[in-house]
Design a protein around this motif. Structure first.
Motif, PDB file in Angstrom:
ATOM      1  N   TYR A 158      10.290  -7.946   6.365  1.00  0.00           N
ATOM      2  CA  TYR A 158       9.661  -7.208   7.524  1.00  0.00           C
ATOM      3  C   TYR A 158       8.862  -8.229   8.106  1.00  0.00           C
ATOM      4  N   LEU A 159       9.303  -8.406   9.111  1.00  0.00           N
ATOM      5  CA  LEU A 159       8.410  -9.741  10.149  1.00  0.00           C
ATOM      6  C   LEU A 159       7.082  -9.247  10.291  1.00  0.00           C
ATOM      7  N   ASP A 160       6.677  -7.816  10.518  1.00  0.00           N
ATOM      8  CA  ASP A 160       5.620  -7.587  10.925  1.00  0.00           C
ATOM      9  C   ASP A 160       4.446  -7.139   9.759  1.00  0.00           C
ATOM     10  N   LEU A 161       4.842  -7.734   8.509  1.00  0.00           N
ATOM     11  CA  LEU A 161       4.200  -7.554   7.444  1.00  0.00           C
ATOM     12  C   LEU A 161       3.741  -8.771   6.863  1.00  0.00           C
ATOM     13  N   THR A 162       2.696  -9.029   6.004  1.00  0.00           N
ATOM     14  CA  THR A 162       2.346 -10.471   5.255  1.00  0.00           C
ATOM     15  C   THR A 162       3.303 -10.504   4.415  1.00  0.00           C
ATOM     16  N   ALA A 163       3.460 -11.959   3.793  1.00  0.00           N
ATOM     17  CA  ALA A 163       4.463 -11.919   2.729  1.00  0.00           C
ATOM     18  C   ALA A 163       3.849 -11.087   1.291  1.00  0.00           C
ATOM     19  N   ASN A 164       2.595 -11.204   1.242  1.00  0.00           N
ATOM     20  CA  ASN A 164       1.837 -10.054   0.128  1.00  0.00           C
ATOM     21  C   ASN A 164       2.505  -8.674   0.188  1.00  0.00           C
ATOM     22  N   GLN A 165       2.439  -8.166   1.509  1.00  0.00           N
ATOM     23  CA  GLN A 165       2.808  -6.688   1.864  1.00  0.00           C
ATOM     24  C   GLN A 165       4.340  -6.394   1.525  1.00  0.00           C
ATOM     25  N   ASN A 166       5.201  -7.592   1.983  1.00  0.00           N
ATOM     26  CA  ASN A 166       6.515  -7.518   1.563  1.00  0.00           C
ATOM     27  C   ASN A 166       6.727  -7.524   0.272  1.00  0.00           C
ATOM     28  N   LEU A 167       6.023  -8.276  -0.666  1.00  0.00           N
ATOM     29  CA  LEU A 167       6.250  -8.319  -1.964  1.00  0.00           C
ATOM     30  C   LEU A 167       6.019  -7.028  -2.744  1.00  0.00           C
ATOM     31  N   ARG A 168       4.663  -6.610  -2.290  1.00  0.00           N
ATOM     32  CA  ARG A 168       4.088  -5.407  -2.779  1.00  0.00           C
ATOM     33  C   ARG A 168       4.952  -4.329  -2.434  1.00  0.00           C
ATOM     34  N   PHE A 169       5.389  -4.163  -1.372  1.00  0.00           N
ATOM     35  CA  PHE A 169       6.412  -3.018  -0.939  1.00  0.00           C
ATOM     36  C   PHE A 169       7.676  -2.892  -1.872  1.00  0.00           C
ATOM     37  N   PHE A 170       8.451  -4.085  -1.741  1.00  0.00           N
ATOM     38  CA  PHE A 170       9.728  -4.042  -2.652  1.00  0.00           C
ATOM     39  C   PHE A 170       9.169  -3.905  -4.174  1.00  0.00           C
ATOM     40  N   GLY A 171       8.088  -4.611  -4.575  1.00  0.00           N
ATOM     41  CA  GLY A 171       7.919  -4.353  -5.993  1.00  0.00           C
ATOM     42  C   GLY A 171       7.705  -2.817  -6.559  1.00  0.00           C
ATOM     43  N   SER A 172       6.976  -2.356  -5.426  1.00  0.00           N
ATOM     44  CA  SER A 172       6.632  -0.773  -5.803  1.00  0.00           C
ATOM     45  C   SER A 172       7.874   0.080  -5.799  1.00  0.00           C
ATOM     46  N   LEU A 173       8.920  -0.355  -4.997  1.00  0.00           N
ATOM     47  CA  LEU A 173      10.184   0.490  -5.103  1.00  0.00           C
ATOM     48  C   LEU A 173      10.815   0.100  -6.333  1.00  0.00           C
ATOM     49  N   TYR A 174      10.418  -0.792  -7.082  1.00  0.00           N
ATOM     50  CA  TYR A 174      10.898  -0.968  -8.405  1.00  0.00           C
ATOM     51  C   TYR A 174      10.152  -0.481  -9.637  1.00  0.00           C
ATOM     52  N   GLY A 175       9.239   0.233  -9.004  1.00  0.00           N
ATOM     53  CA  GLY A 175       8.238   0.994 -10.035  1.00  0.00           C
ATOM     54  C   GLY A 175       7.136   0.152 -10.717  1.00  0.00           C
TER      55      GLY A 175
END
Lengths: 321, 432
Positions: free
Chosen positions: A90-107
């Motif tokens: 997601y280009l409109d998010l920060t690197a941290n936000q990208n990581l946090r989002f996908f990490g949360s999807l993995y529970g």
């Protein structure tokens, strides 16, 4: 140890899109602690194999078993790390936000994310870039962030589709160092590539052409059994002795139709090589038996990167295939 | 639930990094609704008419109808009409008024016709008034004459009585004289009496006012009372509530429709579908994320429409927001469903033409009572119809929650159906 249970196993897999056959009779096994390379030109079917392993495609025929499950995967997804060929950020998010989002999807819990995000960012040398918008990243930084996302939840099986495409040699080597570290910590890796020098870093190499696996062994043994000097020559040797090739040169899965070969330059080199009188069809025929009968030759010539992996793992993987 | 909320949070983060979209999201509908209010509230068009040898009263009557009249020759008139400088040419053929309209623009044609009809009607009214005045005047004259005749007759009758008295006296006097003297004097014989004629019965003059009223029982005055609204309400007020719903529906459809296509073109969908998130969780996450954004959008747009632009609202703002938000959720889920089917942003626009525009046309902007029954059935299959009806009930008739419960319930059925369909289409997409 590894010989007991492969992380992923495809046997007799066919894949057809409408009436077009994309994969035929694919057999492969992936093991933990081992980097397996899928080598082949664009359109050979590498991405289709990857998509079947990660559960995006269902096979038309044949059986698939990944992390103990048959598709559609449920729990297996949690243990699967995937880096698609496209940017997929997601280009409109920060690197941290990208990581946090996908990490949360993995529970992953917040505390685990807080701990793991800086860790993976450091691993891909993006330690100071976490708060930056991905839109401001260079191409190389995006690839490395994409890899960080795939690594974040410590997957048992990492599937990386052309992870180093578009990267300069320095970053490419850095990423391969990262892959090697994961393998050392017992993850299994499947990496697709159409770059020969990268293929040499793998413990085991599956050469794919026209939806078939035409060779499966360690890079050294592939070179050795074809009596050639480079992986390119070895690939051509297997390509020449494989049936039905060149008839379907333009066929491939829909996503890979744009280029039929490795690249213009590489194709040109192969064509030149095909006329090499020093490499006869008879030799190919003789050697093909060795190549598809893995585990005959001893494991040799580990390159520098491969030193860090468990040599036993790669040897046994080769034998199982 | 964690992954659903992660998706919701991500959507909100993306919005927070994109102020331009936020501004467009709120300003867009407000701008369109404002434009709409200005258009529907603007005064009617005043036609320009070329008149050829028309009687002065007719021209004046036309001018009274705010038509601009150019008195021209027939050749000039033809030229002006051809060049589009006048909307119509009026001339007389005997006693027939010939109206030649330009004809291409129906609204101008109708404003010409309206002016001509009003003017001729007013002229006829003037004429009638003239006739009535004449009748009145003559009746007054006759009345005056009759009164005078009656007075004169009475006068005559009085004089006759006097004459009779005088004659009676004369007779008395003559009876006292000897008859031969009378003969000598040659005194005329006095008749006995003069017959006093009867005064004829003069008829009472009829009241002409009542005669006129009897002949044309026109309503002299009209008083209009409103069950809802007031005389100030025009087209804008009737269409306004529907359009609020429609515009929010369209904006939300585009946003949610584009969202998944963007995921696909950006490659993130490929990664999303490999994660353990289930299709319904994915759709729910999108619903919650866009739902929050939409709720804020709908509230601001409604507030601005009612307080700044002047949309009518007889009901409670809370009920209006609830219905609008429900419409937005229908649109959101329809957008997600379409997004799961479309491959490119262009296809989203095409889907909008097919799925949203017919809904808009059949939502109650046009009265469908006389339309083919197919359209009426179609109209009943579309969610916007129910939302628009509910908004009208609330904003024009002051309906509360209980009165719009049915329409609101139907909207939620659509929400659930589209949610399930969107989830299923994702599930189908997840592995194929």
């Amino acid at each position: 140890m590894l010989a007991a249970e492969p992380l992923a196993e495809l046997s007799g897999v066919y894949k057809r899109f409408s009436k077009q056959e994309v994969l035929s009779l694919i057999d492969l096994k992936l093991f933990s602690g081992q980097i397996t390379g899928l080598l082949g030109p664009s359109g050979a079917g590498k991405t289709t194999i990857v998509n079947i392993i990660v559960g995006s495609y269902l096979p038309t025929a044949g059986t698939v078993r990944v992390l103990g499950e048959t598709p559609p995967f449920k729990n297996a997804r949690k243990q699967l790390g995937f880096m698609p060929q496209s940017e997929a950020l997601y280009l409109d998010l920060t690197a941290n936000q990208n990581l946090r989002f996908f990490g949360s999807l993995y529970g992953m819990s917040k505390s685990r994310l807080d701990q793991k995000i800086p860790e993976v960012l450091n691993l891909v040398r993006l330690g100071d870039e976490g708060r930056k918008l991905v839109a401001d990243f260079s191409g190389g930084m995006k690839r490395r962030l994409s890899l960080a996302i795939a690594l974040l939840h410590d997957p048992a099986l990492l599937v990386l589709d052309e992870p180093t495409i578009g990267l300069d040699p320095k970053h490419r080597l850095e990423l391969w160092r990262g892959f090697r570290e994961r393998a050392a910590s017992d993850a299994g890796l499947l990496i697709t590539t159409h770059v020969m020098d990268e293929a040499a870093f793998c413990d085991r190499l599956l050469m794919v052409q026209d939806g078939r696996i035409i060779a499966d062994d360690s890079p050294e043994k592939l070179i050795q059994t074809t009596n050639t000097q480079t992986l390119e020559e070895a690939f051509l040797a297997f390509e020449n002795q494989s049936p039905n090739l060149n008839q379907k040169a333009d066929q491939g899965p829909p996503g890979e139709k744009t280029a039929a070969g490795f690249s213009a330059v590489e194709n040109h080199e192969y064509n030149a090589d095909k006329t090499d009188p020093g490499f006869s069809a008879a030799e190919n025929q003789n050697q093909s038996g060795d190549a598809t009968d893995p585990g005959v030759s001893p494991f040799e010539n580990q390159n520098q990167l491969r030193e860090s992996a468990s040599p036993g793992a790669s040897r046994e993987g080769g034998q199982d295939a | 639930m964690r992954n659903t909320l992660a998706l919701t949070r991500r959507i909100l983060q993306q919005f927070s990094h994109d102020p331009r979209t936020i501004v467009l999201f709120v300003v867009g509908p407000i701008l369109v609704l404002w434009l709409f209010s200005v258009l529907l509230n603007s005064p009617a068009y005043q036609p320009v008419i070329a008149t050829v040898d028309l009687p002065e009263p007719l021209v004046m009557a036309l001018q009274d109808e705010d038509a601009t009249c150019l008195q021209t020759t027939s050749d000039q008139a033809a030229e002006l009409l051809a060049s589009g400088e006048v909307d119509a040419v009026l001339s007389l053929d005997g006693t027939t008024l010939v109206v030649l309209v330009e004809g291409a623009n129906p609204s101008r044609t109708s404003s010409v016709m309206q002016a001509v009809q009003s003017a001729t009607k007013n002229l006829a009214l003037d004429e009638r008034e003239q006739i009535e005045a004449d009748i009145q005047k003559r009746s007054d004259e006759v009345k005056g004459n009759l009164t005078e005749m009656r007075t004169q007759f009475e006068e005559f009758s009085k004089q006759l009585s006097e004459l009779q008295g005088f004659m009676t006296k004369m007779r008395e006097l003559s009876s006292q004289l000897p008859s031969d003297m009378l003969d000598t004097l040659g005194f005329p014989e006095i008749p006995d009496t003069v017959q006093n004629p009867d005064i004829p019965e003069f008829p009472e003059m009829p009241d002409f006012d009542s005669i006129i009223t009897e002949f044309s029982p026109t309503v002299s005055d009209v008083q209009i009372d409103y069950l809802h609204g007031s005389s100030d309400w025009g087209n804008f007020d009737f269409f306004g509530p529907v359009f609020i719903g429609i515009f929010i529906f369209m904006f939300v459809f585009l946003t949610s429709g584009m969202s998944l296509v963007t995921e696909r073109t950006g490659g993130t969908m490929e990664r999303l579908l490999v994660t353990p998130i289930k299709p319904w969780q994915l759709v729910l996450g999108f619903c919650l994320g866009f739902g929050v954004v939409t709720l804020v959008q709908a509230s601001i747009v409604l507030w601005a429409s009612i307080t700044l632009i002047g949309f009518p609202n007889e009901g409670s703002l809370l009920v209006v927001v609830t219905v609008t938000f429900s419409m937005a959720l229908v649109s959101l889920n329809l957008g997600l469903l379409v997004s799961a089917l479309a491959r490119t942003p262009f296809q989203i626009i095409q889907f909008m033409l097919i799925l949203v525009i017919p809904q808009v046309l059949l939502s109650g902007i046009f009265d469908l009572t006389a339309a083919p029954s197919v359209l009426q059935i179609l109209s009943n299959c579309f969610p916007i119809t129910y939302g628009a009806a509910a908004l009208r009930d609330i904003m024009l008739r002051g309906a509360g929650f209980s009165e719009v419960a049915l329409n609101l319930g139907i909207l939620w059925v659509f929400i659930v159906v589209f949610f399930v369909l969107a989830s299923l289409s994702f599930a189908r997409r997840k592995a194929h």
